[in-house]
Design a protein around this motif. Sequence first.
Motif, PDB file in Angstrom:
ATOM      1  N   ASP A 145       0.845  -1.191   0.000  1.00 14.78           N
ATOM      2  CA  ASP A 145       0.000   0.000   0.000  1.00 14.78           C
ATOM      3  C   ASP A 145       0.882   1.243   0.000  1.00 14.78           C
ATOM      4  O   ASP A 145       1.798   1.381   0.802  1.00 14.78           O
ATOM      5  CB  ASP A 145      -0.954   0.003   1.202  1.00 14.78           C
ATOM      6  N   VAL A 146       0.600   2.124  -0.936  1.00 17.55           N
ATOM      7  CA  VAL A 146       1.376   3.344  -1.138  1.00 17.55           C
ATOM      8  C   VAL A 146       0.445   4.540  -0.992  1.00 17.55           C
ATOM      9  O   VAL A 146      -0.654   4.554  -1.556  1.00 17.55           O
ATOM     10  CB  VAL A 146       2.030   3.366  -2.540  1.00 17.55           C
ATOM     11  N   LEU A 147       0.876   5.559  -0.258  1.00 15.02           N
ATOM     12  CA  LEU A 147       0.051   6.750  -0.077  1.00 15.02           C
ATOM     13  C   LEU A 147       0.918   7.983  -0.299  1.00 15.02           C
ATOM     14  O   LEU A 147       1.961   8.140   0.326  1.00 15.02           O
ATOM     15  CB  LEU A 147      -0.570   6.773   1.315  1.00 15.02           C
ATOM     16  N   PHE A 148       0.477   8.838  -1.207  1.00 19.09           N
ATOM     17  CA  PHE A 148       1.209  10.051  -1.565  1.00 19.09           C
ATOM     18  C   PHE A 148       0.434  11.264  -1.066  1.00 19.09           C
ATOM     19  O   PHE A 148      -0.692  11.496  -1.485  1.00 19.09           O
ATOM     20  CB  PHE A 148       1.398  10.109  -3.082  1.00 19.09           C
ATOM     21  N   VAL A 149       1.023  12.019  -0.135  1.00 15.79           N
ATOM     22  CA  VAL A 149       0.375  13.211   0.401  1.00 15.79           C
ATOM     23  C   VAL A 149       0.891  14.406  -0.390  1.00 15.79           C
ATOM     24  O   VAL A 149       2.029  14.829  -0.222  1.00 15.79           O
ATOM     25  CB  VAL A 149       0.666  13.396   1.902  1.00 15.79           C
ATOM     26  N   GLU A 150       0.035  14.924  -1.257  1.00 21.73           N
ATOM     27  CA  GLU A 150       0.424  16.044  -2.106  1.00 21.73           C
ATOM     28  C   GLU A 150      -0.599  17.156  -2.076  1.00 21.73           C
ATOM     29  O   GLU A 150      -0.265  18.343  -2.058  1.00 21.73           O
ATOM     30  CB  GLU A 150       0.606  15.553  -3.550  1.00 21.73           C
ATOM     31  N   GLN A 151      -1.889  16.790  -2.062  1.00 19.63           N
ATOM     32  CA  GLN A 151      -2.947  17.785  -2.176  1.00 19.63           C
ATOM     33  C   GLN A 151      -3.803  17.797  -0.914  1.00 19.63           C
ATOM     34  O   GLN A 151      -3.929  16.802  -0.208  1.00 19.63           O
ATOM     35  CB  GLN A 151      -3.835  17.479  -3.394  1.00 19.63           C
ATOM     36  N   GLU A 152      -4.390  18.931  -0.659  1.00 22.91           N
ATOM     37  CA  GLU A 152      -5.281  19.079   0.483  1.00 22.91           C
ATOM     38  C   GLU A 152      -6.591  18.331   0.232  1.00 22.91           C
ATOM     39  O   GLU A 152      -6.957  18.079  -0.920  1.00 22.91           O
ATOM     40  CB  GLU A 152      -5.575  20.558   0.722  1.00 22.91           C
TER      41      GLU A 152
END
Length: 780
Positions: free
Chosen positions: A257-264
């Motif tokens: 599982d991969v999670l990318f925090v980029e946008q609000e």
Amino acid sequence: MAVVSRPAARARVTEAVGAQNVAEVDDEVVDFLACVLAEGTSLEHEIVDTAWQFLQQIQPGLSEEAARQMALDVRRSFHPVAEDAAGPGAGGGDDFQLHRLAAPKRMGGSLGAAGRRLGLDAEADGDSAGGSKSAASKRKEVAQGNANATLDRSLEAAEAREMAKFRKARRTGKDTKRIMENLATVSAVRSKVAAGAVDVRAEGVDISFGGLTLLEGASLSFAYGRRYGIVGRNGIGKSTLMKAIARRELPLPEDMDVLFVEQEVVGDATTPLECVLDADEQRARLLDEEAELTEALGDQATDEAPTSGASERVVLENRLKEVYAQLEMTGADTATARAAAILSGLGFTEQMQQKPSSSFSGGWRMRIAIARALFVEPRLLLLDEPTNHLDLHTVLWLSDYLQQWPHTIVTVSHDRDFLNEVCTDIIYVKDKKLHPYAGNYDDFEKARSDQLKEMARSAESFEMRRKHVQSFVDRFRFNAKRAAMAQSRIKLLQKMEENRVIMPTDEEEFMFNFPEPGVLTGSHASLVLQNVSFGWPIFQHHKPAEQDTGNGTPDGAAAKPPQGQRTPTMKLLFDGIDFSINTDSRAALVGPNGAGKSTILKLLLEEIEPIKGEVKKSSKLRLGYFSQHHIDQLVLWRTPLEHMKVLFPESAMPELRSHLARLGVSADMAMRPINTLSGGQKSRVALAAITMTNPHILLLDEPTNHLDIETIDALIEALNAFSGGVLVVSHDSRLLSMVCDELFIVKDGAVTSFPDDFRAYRKMLVQEMRTSHPPVVFRK
């Protein structure tokens, strides 16, 4: 075959599909289609296979068969088929003759004059897809026979369409971010990744955007449980690499599982606490199933079901037990407490956690996005500039939290202290490669410095040996007695060249140079808030009162407001504060988000007016204000030079160019649309605009957002060399400790001076944080 001019080819295509349809399509697409149909050397069926899809898109409603026939007709109108074309001589019958070539010939090398002229004309008319190859190099490729130029028509067509969309969006000022992401191409050596693998490895990683190569043949390796910081100059491809990993364009284990925090997060009626809890899809699914099973069992208990339903009830009860066991394994019973603790650490009070997310600003909604990621606990967490929207208190909490993270973290950050505290490894992006270093950022800097010194010594030693061997060759090459020795030295030189030490390319040094404000004569050089109060009215709605049977009101009682009236009450942010800075100040405003640091800057600028008190400023005192939302103030379709000319119409172009260059905006960068610049480059444009008036005092609100570490260092040097006053609001510990000698704490409606330096203040915050927040609990 006959040579077809570009205008004639375009006219023929326009006649076939209709002028109205052509008018709705970008000129580049029409030119490309005309070039394909008029090109005379490729096989007819290849031309048709490429062109029919374009025709179908230009003329809606056209079937594939009709589009193919139209492509064939237009093609043959350029190059008619001979009467015996279908005969033996063309079809491979008995009369077909094979000929031996006099010399080897590459496929595509026979591209004729028509194709060359049309292709190069189209290139000259608009921007090239890559922007990195000159017309001369294009001509050379065609002459040498670039097979891709003829055979890979579909790739060219896709690039032409995307670039046409990009240029159109850029001309109209629309957002080009999504189109730019589509233009980025990613490839790597495809290898089988075993299920259950926890490490990430990729070889031969190539990433390019619009013809600009960002990575070439790079190797990538993330060991499970390590925390990686990706560093490098702005615009070098760090965020593009993160997006490629998030989109699984590089080989990853399927079950990772991969999670990318980029946008609000999108603001709606959902509360922050609900947003965080909903991020755990497995928990939400299990809770829904639990509710359904409980309802089904309840229905069976009330129904007078026959005995045959007993077995079904047993199945439901067993499944409910399984659901309870899975919920217990995933920590569902402590989920609400964990979510609340994470939100609290990120600055959300209990009241804020229950408000709709739509009531928060973009910075706070970004915090919700970070909280969701921390709550889910993915095995690979990707963070792109996570500290940009946080205050110093929250940065310290996040650093402490991530140090205990049990899985893999990859972060792009320009906060040196954050990288030092969080990261166990650094990946340096340089010369289109990924260079791994063990340790935090300070360890990386020392290791890289030692490495460069060692490489410089090796290069110097190599050059001395090469010159010695070369002098022997030059001396005895034509000496018959020593010719054999000279030849052996020549071979030695060739081997030495293969093992030459290649020094890294020199990086451009960014130098900020703030203009001197000059002496402020005939006036006081200070900016003062004297006994200032500030707040805003809050309106309370009164419900309609019950009918009063008496006459009037009792003596001394306040009269009730009329039914439905809104009564304003004042909510004070500051009450009677005194604060001042002058042209010698090096001060910082620190405190939690929402305490009013940015409000003080706006009061000093007189953008907002106090309820009471006075703002004292000389009319001759010039202020420069850098807002943390500076990008919103830029017109993205303009170039930096155009932006400066609009703001300062009386200034000459050479003067504006020179001023932009002093702030690190190169001549090439000054002529590019602002929406093609990186975040750090946009920040330099904003700094150039605010310093054009030679301000006496700089008011800087989060100036380091989007700047890389080298540029932050240059900003620190420029601020220390600036002869005017500086007031900074920032979460960057290094900037505050190296620039500011005064600290003012903004908290609980007051502004108080801190008696010690920034390091002491930071130590105090860490102690407060660890006592006020509960210990970190991870579920996995």
